[in-house]
Design an enzyme around this catalytic site. Structure first.
Site, PDB file in Angstrom:
ATOM      1  N   LYS A   1       2.178  -1.321   2.726  1.00  0.00           N
ATOM      2  CA  LYS A   1       2.629  -0.317   3.702  1.00  0.00           C
ATOM      3  C   LYS A   1       3.270   0.829   2.922  1.00  0.00           C
ATOM      4  CE  LYS A   1       4.354  -0.565   8.447  1.00  0.00           C
ATOM      5  NZ  LYS A   1       3.133  -0.673   9.247  1.00  0.00           N
TER       6      LYS A   1
ATOM      7  N   ARG B   1       6.776  -8.613   3.326  1.00  0.00           N
ATOM      8  CA  ARG B   1       5.767  -7.561   3.162  1.00  0.00           C
ATOM      9  C   ARG B   1       6.346  -6.360   2.421  1.00  0.00           C
ATOM     10  NH1 ARG B   1       2.864  -5.804   8.569  1.00  0.00           N
ATOM     11  NH2 ARG B   1       4.767  -4.596   8.843  1.00  0.00           N
TER      12      ARG B   1
ATOM     13  N   GLU C   1      -9.566  -1.492  10.356  1.00  0.00           N
ATOM     14  CA  GLU C   1      -8.477  -1.340  11.320  1.00  0.00           C
ATOM     15  C   GLU C   1      -8.354   0.116  11.730  1.00  0.00           C
ATOM     16  OE1 GLU C   1      -4.444  -1.717   9.922  1.00  0.00           O
ATOM     17  OE2 GLU C   1      -5.056  -1.626   7.842  1.00  0.00           O
TER      18      GLU C   1
END
Ligand SMILES: *Cc1c(COP(=O)(O)O)cnc(C)c1O
Length: 346
Positions: A185, A82, A221
């Protein structure tokens, strides 16, 4: 911070300056050898892209102790992957999986006496960080980069423990655009979320839940955790969208639900119209672990779930136990998710 003075039961989720952190620099097209350093400060040019244009990405992971004192990582290869995706999205040089994993392991090992022992609900939070540095003014990739990993012993993110929280559906602000950076992220996604959460706290909610930015119709989310729902017919679902950060905790919960408990867990769009059919809800992430959501506020009305939103539901509890016991090897790790990197007592 002297390790002898730490009360493991009283740790909060705050920064603490540990003895060692990993640092590696990228220069002239390649990564230079990394090393462990003691100074926690970073000196950088006032023109660095990371501080002007948000050219930076990060990860969040945990090391935890088993009963025997073994220090365990949880699915670190997933974080490595990620981290590469986030870096590429912002035109930064990706850190190889091997370099990432070695940096994480050696930073935890260098600070191993600070890994909280088994049984205190505490863990060692690991923060890998990649930032654009060097002199720059225009909006373009930085000439140099810093990859650093630091660690901090932390207590639980939600002090109340495994208790349902109230969350509010956010209608005024969006977290991420459909084809923006929501699935990476990167720091830019987070500072915009500070104001909505502060406003929600003033109204008595602990977090906000974002809907899709295009139609305001589908669940996405919270600011730093994915969602899952248990419906009244016993089915489970976790929202699907390009703008959601792919949580490793969520991925694990999906596998636990399907493989360990044979539950019908779908990864699909979840509409706001399904709010009335929800029996249990939860937020999941490395920091949040699984946090039961007892109440969701939507357009001025509170929707309460299992036990009027006062107790965690049975399925949420079952998933929580299976996940947390697997992470510290209280039960056999049949998924092969944990990696032993040392022992804090040897
Ligand atoms: C980090 C993060 C999560 C949780 O991901 P994990 O891999 O489970 O820790 C969820 N949402 C956002 C926005 C995040 O930044």
């Amino acid at each position: 911070m002297d390790v002898k003075n730490i009360d493991w039961d009283k740790l909060d989720f705050s920064y603490k300056n540990m003895p060692y952190r990993y640092r590696a620099y990228w220069k002239d097209g390649e990564w230079l050898d990394g090393s462990m350093v003691t100074n926690n400060n970073i000196v950088l040019s006032e023109s660095a892209t990371s501080i002007h244009y948000g050219q930076q990405c990060f990860e969040g992971m945990k090391a935890q102790c088993s009963k025997e004192g073994d220090v365990l990582l949880f699915r670190p290869e997933e974080n490595a992957k990620r981290f590469q995706n986030s870096a590429r999205r912002l035109r930064m040089p990706a850190v190889s999986k091997e370099m990432f994993l070695n940096a994480v392991r050696s930073t935890v090992q260098a600070n191993i006496e600070y890994v909280p022992p088994y049984g205190h609900g505490a863990s060692m939070y690991i923060r890998p960080l990649l930032i654009g540095i060097g002199d720059n003014l225009g909006v373009k990739p930085a000439p140099e980069y810093l990859f650093t990993v630091f660690v901090v012993p932390v207590g639980p993110y939600f002090k109340e423990g495994f208790k349902p929280v109230k969350m509010k559906i956010e209608l005024e602000y969006d977290r991420a655009a459909p084809q923006g950076t929501g699935d990476a992220k990167v720091g830019g996604n987070y500072s915009a979320g500070i104001l909505p959460v502060e406003k929600a706290r003033e109204e008595g909610y602990s977090e906000v839940i974002y809907l899709d930015a295009r139609e305001k119709k589908y669940f996405e989310e919270t600011g730093a955790a994915n969602l899952f729902f248990v419906f009244k017919n016993g089915d489970l679902a976790t929202p699907k969208s390009n703008a959601i950060l792919p949580s490793i905790t969520r991925k694990s919960i999906v596998e636990i639900a399907r493989k360990d408990f044979d539950l019908n867990m779908e990864h699909r769009q979840v509409s706001i119209d399904e709010l009335e059919n929800i029996e249990e809800a939860g937020a999941c992430g490395t920091a949040a672990v699984i946090t039961p959501i007892g109440t969701i506020g939507y357009k001025g009305q509170d929707y309460n779930f299992y036990a009027d939103g006062k107790e965690p539901g049975p399925i949420t509890t079952k998933l929580y136990k299976q996940l947390t016991q697997t992470q510290v090897r209280d039960i056999e790790d049949t998924h092969g998710w944990t990696e032993k990197i040392g022992n804090r007592d040897k």
